[in-house]
Enzyme design. Sequence first.
Site, PDB file in Angstrom:
ATOM      1  N   TRP A  61       4.046 -13.248  -6.853  1.00 32.13           N
ATOM      2  CA  TRP A  61       3.568 -12.720  -5.569  1.00 32.13           C
ATOM      3  C   TRP A  61       3.598 -11.204  -5.539  1.00 32.13           C
ATOM      4  O   TRP A  61       4.653 -10.598  -5.737  1.00 32.13           O
ATOM      5  CB  TRP A  61       4.465 -13.282  -4.464  1.00 32.13           C
ATOM      6  CG  TRP A  61       4.084 -12.999  -3.054  1.00 32.13           C
ATOM      7  CD1 TRP A  61       2.953 -13.386  -2.404  1.00 32.13           C
ATOM      8  CD2 TRP A  61       4.882 -12.300  -2.085  1.00 32.13           C
ATOM      9  NE1 TRP A  61       2.999 -12.981  -1.082  1.00 32.13           N
ATOM     10  CE2 TRP A  61       4.163 -12.309  -0.862  1.00 32.13           C
ATOM     11  CE3 TRP A  61       6.133 -11.680  -2.129  1.00 32.13           C
ATOM     12  CZ2 TRP A  61       4.658 -11.707   0.291  1.00 32.13           C
ATOM     13  CZ3 TRP A  61       6.619 -11.089  -0.977  1.00 32.13           C
ATOM     14  CH2 TRP A  61       5.879 -11.095   0.214  1.00 32.13           C
ATOM     15  N   ALA A 105       3.396  -8.490  -2.789  1.00 29.13           N
ATOM     16  CA  ALA A 105       3.687  -8.641  -1.363  1.00 29.13           C
ATOM     17  C   ALA A 105       2.466  -8.339  -0.500  1.00 29.13           C
ATOM     18  O   ALA A 105       1.760  -7.350  -0.717  1.00 29.13           O
ATOM     19  CB  ALA A 105       4.844  -7.733  -0.971  1.00 29.13           C
ATOM     20  N   ASP A 106       2.243  -9.197   0.483  1.00 32.68           N
ATOM     21  CA  ASP A 106       1.224  -8.947   1.502  1.00 32.68           C
ATOM     22  C   ASP A 106       1.863  -8.557   2.827  1.00 32.68           C
ATOM     23  O   ASP A 106       1.178  -8.304   3.803  1.00 32.68           O
ATOM     24  CB  ASP A 106       0.328 -10.171   1.678  1.00 32.68           C
ATOM     25  CG  ASP A 106       1.098 -11.405   2.133  1.00 32.68           C
ATOM     26  OD1 ASP A 106       2.272 -11.535   1.734  1.00 32.68           O
ATOM     27  OD2 ASP A 106       0.536 -12.218   2.868  1.00 32.68           O
ATOM     28  N   GLU A 125      -4.247 -16.797  -3.357  1.00 30.21           N
ATOM     29  CA  GLU A 125      -4.959 -15.906  -2.452  1.00 30.21           C
ATOM     30  C   GLU A 125      -5.151 -14.581  -3.191  1.00 30.21           C
ATOM     31  O   GLU A 125      -4.197 -14.016  -3.727  1.00 30.21           O
ATOM     32  CB  GLU A 125      -4.171 -15.659  -1.170  1.00 30.21           C
ATOM     33  CG  GLU A 125      -4.121 -16.861  -0.266  1.00 30.21           C
ATOM     34  CD  GLU A 125      -3.240 -16.616   0.954  1.00 30.21           C
ATOM     35  OE1 GLU A 125      -3.148 -17.525   1.776  1.00 30.21           O
ATOM     36  OE2 GLU A 125      -2.633 -15.535   1.068  1.00 30.21           O
ATOM     37  N   TYR A 182      -5.290  -9.055  -0.145  1.00 29.06           N
ATOM     38  CA  TYR A 182      -5.755  -8.966   1.232  1.00 29.06           C
ATOM     39  C   TYR A 182      -6.526  -7.679   1.524  1.00 29.06           C
ATOM     40  O   TYR A 182      -7.455  -7.683   2.321  1.00 29.06           O
ATOM     41  CB  TYR A 182      -4.557  -9.028   2.190  1.00 29.06           C
ATOM     42  CG  TYR A 182      -3.990 -10.403   2.436  1.00 29.06           C
ATOM     43  CD1 TYR A 182      -4.541 -11.539   1.856  1.00 29.06           C
ATOM     44  CD2 TYR A 182      -2.897 -10.574   3.279  1.00 29.06           C
ATOM     45  CE1 TYR A 182      -4.013 -12.796   2.085  1.00 29.06           C
ATOM     46  CE2 TYR A 182      -2.359 -11.831   3.526  1.00 29.06           C
ATOM     47  CZ  TYR A 182      -2.919 -12.940   2.922  1.00 29.06           C
ATOM     48  OH  TYR A 182      -2.396 -14.179   3.165  1.00 29.06           O
TER      49      TYR A 182
END
Length: 392
Positions: free
Chosen positions: A229, A231-232, A285, A288
């Site tokens: 991951w 980070a979002d 995903e 973003y």
Amino acid sequence: MTRNSSIGSWEGGNWNRVFVGVEGAPNNTWPAQPTTVIDKTPVVREKPFLTYTESGDYAVFVPELLKETSGPSWINRDEKGELISIADFHIAFPDKDNSTSINQALAGGKHILFTPGIYDLDETLTIKKPNTVILGIGLPTLIPQNGEIAVATHDVPGVKLAGFMVDAGPDLSPSLIQIGTEDSDEDFSANPISLHDIYCRVGGAVVGQAETTVTINSNYVIGDHFWLWRADHGTGTEWMDGQNKHGLVVNGDHVTIYGLFNEHFQGYQTLWKGEYGRTYFYQSEIPYSPPSLEVWNDNGKPGYASYKVAESVENHNSYGLGIYSFFRGEPTVSNNVRLENAMEVPDNSGIVITHISTFAGLNGGINHSINGSGESTEVGELKLYDGFKGKE
């Protein structure tokens, strides 16, 4: 993602779901429902775990390697494997241990049991001995300093890594976890390296940088649940906060991964260069907030494919992929970011991709599922694509 389970029934679910070696799995209803069913798990070793023996001592149980299985390995029978005495482990504590003490224990032939806490590492933890077990309880967190790799193995068989997190440190690490050396070429099919419940994070808690979070160079590695991951949300989430190119790079051959969650990195989330790779369930995903397609493009193509199989690869299989966009930029002409392909693979006869689902939220969208094929996915849409078979 459900693997080697026995269930009475299954109801519901919105997006991609995959069942591997599951007794009682629902019918394979694709494309009416985004369900993928594989009857047998081809090869797996279950996660090592801490246990309390009948003699009143702690030990770590390492389940044996299994092939072509369905259902749990431990119901109504004794599970086969190796019981390792706790005396053979160095028990690490964050207030007592550092890179030096842990590496000394490894050099002395000890396995490592990490207790909960945060471990700042100013040297790479290097595993040279075959069959070494590194087990975390309570999700201990390792943070490499000075641009080091947190954990690296030599090209040796039977190593097991399980149950810990690696947070990227403030200086750019080439990888957070590295399995095998760049020249790895051994056949470990009888006793593969396996990684279980491995979490890697870039940003979120601390500002971090890593070229890649997990790099696999050895052959026949098994991955059993990765969560990788960028980070979002939290600390260090802005586009220019750090270099975070890939979540996973696979250079080794015959690598099999179950449950690959890989999100928000700035280049390919997954870059697969080895032969005969297999992925069962993929959740991704894409980032973003790319600032623009001028910044985020792959040699002119909008964005970077989430799952990229290198052009040199002749054989690769993946099953049940979910790739989603949630672009947060303002939907203006200059910043209406899109992704050209959710997945890109070479057009070779040994490349077989089964079931791709794509979803677009907020702004922009995804132009194609794979290699320029598949419907465009616009905001609020879920699209299902049967898959891809390379040319004979």
